[in-house]
Write a protein that holds these residues in place. Sequence first.
Motif, PDB file in Angstrom:
ATOM      1  N   GLY A 241       0.792  -1.216   0.000  1.00  0.00           N
ATOM      2  CA  GLY A 241       0.000   0.000   0.000  1.00  0.00           C
ATOM      3  C   GLY A 241       0.828   1.271   0.000  1.00  0.00           C
ATOM      4  N   ALA A 242       0.406   2.238  -0.799  1.00  0.00           N
ATOM      5  CA  ALA A 242       1.019   3.569  -0.847  1.00  0.00           C
ATOM      6  C   ALA A 242       0.022   4.498  -1.524  1.00  0.00           C
ATOM      7  CB  ALA A 242       2.348   3.537  -1.604  1.00  0.00           C
ATOM      8  N   ASP A 243       0.313   5.786  -1.493  1.00  0.00           N
ATOM      9  CA  ASP A 243      -0.589   6.773  -2.073  1.00  0.00           C
ATOM     10  C   ASP A 243      -0.111   7.313  -3.413  1.00  0.00           C
ATOM     11  OD1 ASP A 243      -2.548   7.149   0.262  1.00  0.00           O
ATOM     12  OD2 ASP A 243      -0.597   7.411   1.223  1.00  0.00           O
ATOM     13  N   LEU A 244       1.197   7.191  -3.680  1.00  0.00           N
ATOM     14  CA  LEU A 244       1.767   7.766  -4.899  1.00  0.00           C
ATOM     15  C   LEU A 244       3.124   7.131  -5.145  1.00  0.00           C
ATOM     16  CD1 LEU A 244       1.767  10.064  -7.123  1.00  0.00           C
ATOM     17  CD2 LEU A 244       2.884  11.499  -5.396  1.00  0.00           C
ATOM     18  N   ILE A 245       3.447   6.861  -6.423  1.00  0.00           N
ATOM     19  CA  ILE A 245       4.775   6.390  -6.813  1.00  0.00           C
ATOM     20  C   ILE A 245       5.361   7.393  -7.800  1.00  0.00           C
ATOM     21  CG2 ILE A 245       6.129   4.520  -7.829  1.00  0.00           C
ATOM     22  CD1 ILE A 245       3.817   2.623  -7.216  1.00  0.00           C
ATOM     23  N   LEU A 246       6.602   7.808  -7.551  1.00  0.00           N
ATOM     24  CA  LEU A 246       7.324   8.727  -8.425  1.00  0.00           C
ATOM     25  C   LEU A 246       8.558   8.024  -8.978  1.00  0.00           C
ATOM     26  CD1 LEU A 246       7.236  11.829  -6.054  1.00  0.00           C
ATOM     27  CD2 LEU A 246       5.740  11.430  -8.030  1.00  0.00           C
ATOM     28  N   HIS A 247       8.801   8.161 -10.282  1.00  0.00           N
ATOM     29  CA  HIS A 247      10.001   7.568 -10.874  1.00  0.00           C
ATOM     30  C   HIS A 247      10.515   8.443 -12.012  1.00  0.00           C
ATOM     31  CE1 HIS A 247       8.633   6.088 -14.866  1.00  0.00           C
ATOM     32  NE2 HIS A 247       7.441   5.981 -14.287  1.00  0.00           N
ATOM     33  N   GLY A 248      11.690   8.104 -12.519  1.00  0.00           N
ATOM     34  CA  GLY A 248      12.273   8.797 -13.655  1.00  0.00           C
ATOM     35  C   GLY A 248      12.696   7.801 -14.715  1.00  0.00           C
ATOM     36  N   HIS A 249      13.905   8.002 -15.260  1.00  0.00           N
ATOM     37  CA  HIS A 249      14.592   7.048 -16.142  1.00  0.00           C
ATOM     38  C   HIS A 249      14.102   7.062 -17.584  1.00  0.00           C
ATOM     39  CE1 HIS A 249      17.363   3.896 -16.970  1.00  0.00           C
ATOM     40  NE2 HIS A 249      16.532   2.872 -16.878  1.00  0.00           N
ATOM     41  N   ALA A 250      12.796   7.145 -17.812  1.00  0.00           N
ATOM     42  CA  ALA A 250      12.231   7.073 -19.163  1.00  0.00           C
ATOM     43  C   ALA A 250      12.078   8.481 -19.729  1.00  0.00           C
ATOM     44  CB  ALA A 250      10.893   6.340 -19.142  1.00  0.00           C
ATOM     45  N   HIS A 251      13.130   8.976 -20.375  1.00  0.00           N
ATOM     46  CA  HIS A 251      13.145  10.351 -20.872  1.00  0.00           C
ATOM     47  C   HIS A 251      12.066  10.614 -21.923  1.00  0.00           C
ATOM     48  CE1 HIS A 251      17.631  11.211 -19.712  1.00  0.00           C
ATOM     49  NE2 HIS A 251      16.980  10.546 -18.783  1.00  0.00           N
ATOM     50  N   LYS A 252      11.727   9.580 -22.698  1.00  0.00           N
ATOM     51  CA  LYS A 252      10.733   9.740 -23.771  1.00  0.00           C
ATOM     52  C   LYS A 252       9.390   9.134 -23.388  1.00  0.00           C
ATOM     53  CE  LYS A 252      14.281   9.665 -27.378  1.00  0.00           C
ATOM     54  NZ  LYS A 252      14.777   8.971 -28.596  1.00  0.00           N
ATOM     55  N   GLY A 253       9.228   8.844 -22.114  1.00  0.00           N
ATOM     56  CA  GLY A 253       8.008   8.208 -21.656  1.00  0.00           C
ATOM     57  C   GLY A 253       6.865   9.180 -21.462  1.00  0.00           C
ATOM     58  N   SER A 254       5.840   8.725 -20.756  1.00  0.00           N
ATOM     59  CA  SER A 254       4.643   9.512 -20.468  1.00  0.00           C
ATOM     60  C   SER A 254       4.571   9.793 -18.974  1.00  0.00           C
ATOM     61  CB  SER A 254       3.397   8.748 -20.910  1.00  0.00           C
ATOM     62  OG  SER A 254       3.481   8.408 -22.282  1.00  0.00           O
ATOM     63  N   GLU A 255       3.892  10.875 -18.613  1.00  0.00           N
ATOM     64  CA  GLU A 255       3.906  11.292 -17.210  1.00  0.00           C
ATOM     65  C   GLU A 255       3.011  10.442 -16.318  1.00  0.00           C
ATOM     66  OE1 GLU A 255       3.113  15.185 -14.330  1.00  0.00           O
ATOM     67  OE2 GLU A 255       2.555  15.265 -16.464  1.00  0.00           O
ATOM     68  N   LYS A 256       1.835  10.062 -16.778  1.00  0.00           N
ATOM     69  CA  LYS A 256       0.827   9.540 -15.860  1.00  0.00           C
ATOM     70  C   LYS A 256       0.479   8.079 -16.121  1.00  0.00           C
ATOM     71  CE  LYS A 256      -1.297  14.093 -15.256  1.00  0.00           C
ATOM     72  NZ  LYS A 256      -2.546  14.873 -15.328  1.00  0.00           N
ATOM     73  N   GLY A 257       0.313   7.345 -15.026  1.00  0.00           N
ATOM     74  CA  GLY A 257      -0.134   5.964 -15.103  1.00  0.00           C
ATOM     75  C   GLY A 257      -0.653   5.516 -13.757  1.00  0.00           C
ATOM     76  N   MET A 258      -0.974   4.228 -13.662  1.00  0.00           N
ATOM     77  CA  MET A 258      -1.530   3.685 -12.426  1.00  0.00           C
ATOM     78  C   MET A 258      -1.156   2.216 -12.314  1.00  0.00           C
ATOM     79  SD  MET A 258      -5.492   4.023 -11.142  1.00  0.00           S
ATOM     80  CE  MET A 258      -5.353   5.816 -11.150  1.00  0.00           C
ATOM     81  N   THR A 259      -0.875   1.777 -11.096  1.00  0.00           N
ATOM     82  CA  THR A 259      -0.571   0.364 -10.884  1.00  0.00           C
ATOM     83  C   THR A 259      -1.846  -0.465 -11.035  1.00  0.00           C
ATOM     84  OG1 THR A 259      -1.036   0.349  -8.513  1.00  0.00           O
ATOM     85  CG2 THR A 259       1.193   1.024  -9.194  1.00  0.00           C
ATOM     86  N   PRO A 260      -1.702  -1.781 -11.206  1.00  0.00           N
ATOM     87  CA  PRO A 260      -2.908  -2.628 -11.252  1.00  0.00           C
ATOM     88  C   PRO A 260      -3.785  -2.487 -10.014  1.00  0.00           C
ATOM     89  CG  PRO A 260      -1.010  -3.848 -12.047  1.00  0.00           C
ATOM     90  CD  PRO A 260      -0.480  -2.554 -11.512  1.00  0.00           C
ATOM     91  N   GLY A 261      -3.174  -2.121  -8.875  1.00  0.00           N
ATOM     92  CA  GLY A 261      -3.931  -1.946  -7.643  1.00  0.00           C
ATOM     93  C   GLY A 261      -4.523  -0.564  -7.460  1.00  0.00           C
ATOM     94  N   GLY A 262      -4.330   0.328  -8.446  1.00  0.00           N
ATOM     95  CA  GLY A 262      -4.958   1.651  -8.405  1.00  0.00           C
ATOM     96  C   GLY A 262      -4.146   2.754  -7.763  1.00  0.00           C
TER      97      GLY A 262
END
Length: 248
Positions: free
Chosen positions: A196-217
């Motif tokens: 459980g958590a409220d938010l995940i922040l990551h980097g690494h993918a310079h050409k990626g997209s900003e927003k997504g969601m885990t399978p658990g929401g």
Amino acid sequence: MTDLRIAAVGDIHLGEDVRGQYRRRLEGIEDRADVFMLAGDLTRHGTLEEGRLVADELRGLPIPVVAVLGNHDYHSDLQYEIAGELRDAGVVVLDDDGVVIECGDMKLGVVGGKGFGGGFAGKCASEFGEREIKNFVSHTRTIAEAWKVALKEIVADERVVLSHYSPIKETLEGEPHEIYPFLGSYLLAEAVDTAGADLILHGHAHKGSEKGMTPGGIRVRNVALPVLGKAYGVYCMNGREHALDGQL
């Protein structure tokens, strides 16, 4: 109870030629956020000189600073020395563990570390075959398990996971599919969804997209600087979010 505001960015890749420039972009950050998080790849080649430069850019900021290292910061095998320089500058550096930050009347729990790769459900590496492949996947699994333990142990009003590698493929969209296994792993999301958590922040993918969601929401945000196009984004724990500060 106040709404926590998190300023976040990854992949700033600082070098001597830009000394002082990033710090200027952080002026007034205390009026926009309660804590500043950096999602790895703070340096270009992981040299100690670059690590010291990053430490100088972050030293004395008026809000708490939490960081993880990225693959670039490991490149010269000086990751522990770079982490030491950052800690001497007052930065909390996570290495598959957690910290609780006091933000006014709230406690913010932050868990994380570099993360690692392996791919995503249906198209991922497994612990089978050559020892090298087993070691690759086992490394990610060990990291994910450490995050899960840290999340279960931490006591806070809100919990954020800070990583360099991505836990989901949605925030990698824009990158070549062939390199997805080297950009993140579903094992990271699986661990966070379990604990459980409220938010995940990551980097690494310079050409990626900003927003997504885990399978658990759980909300996931790719805060790599090339994705944001700004010095940092601000993410509120109630779901409001926007990019702030000048272009880089």
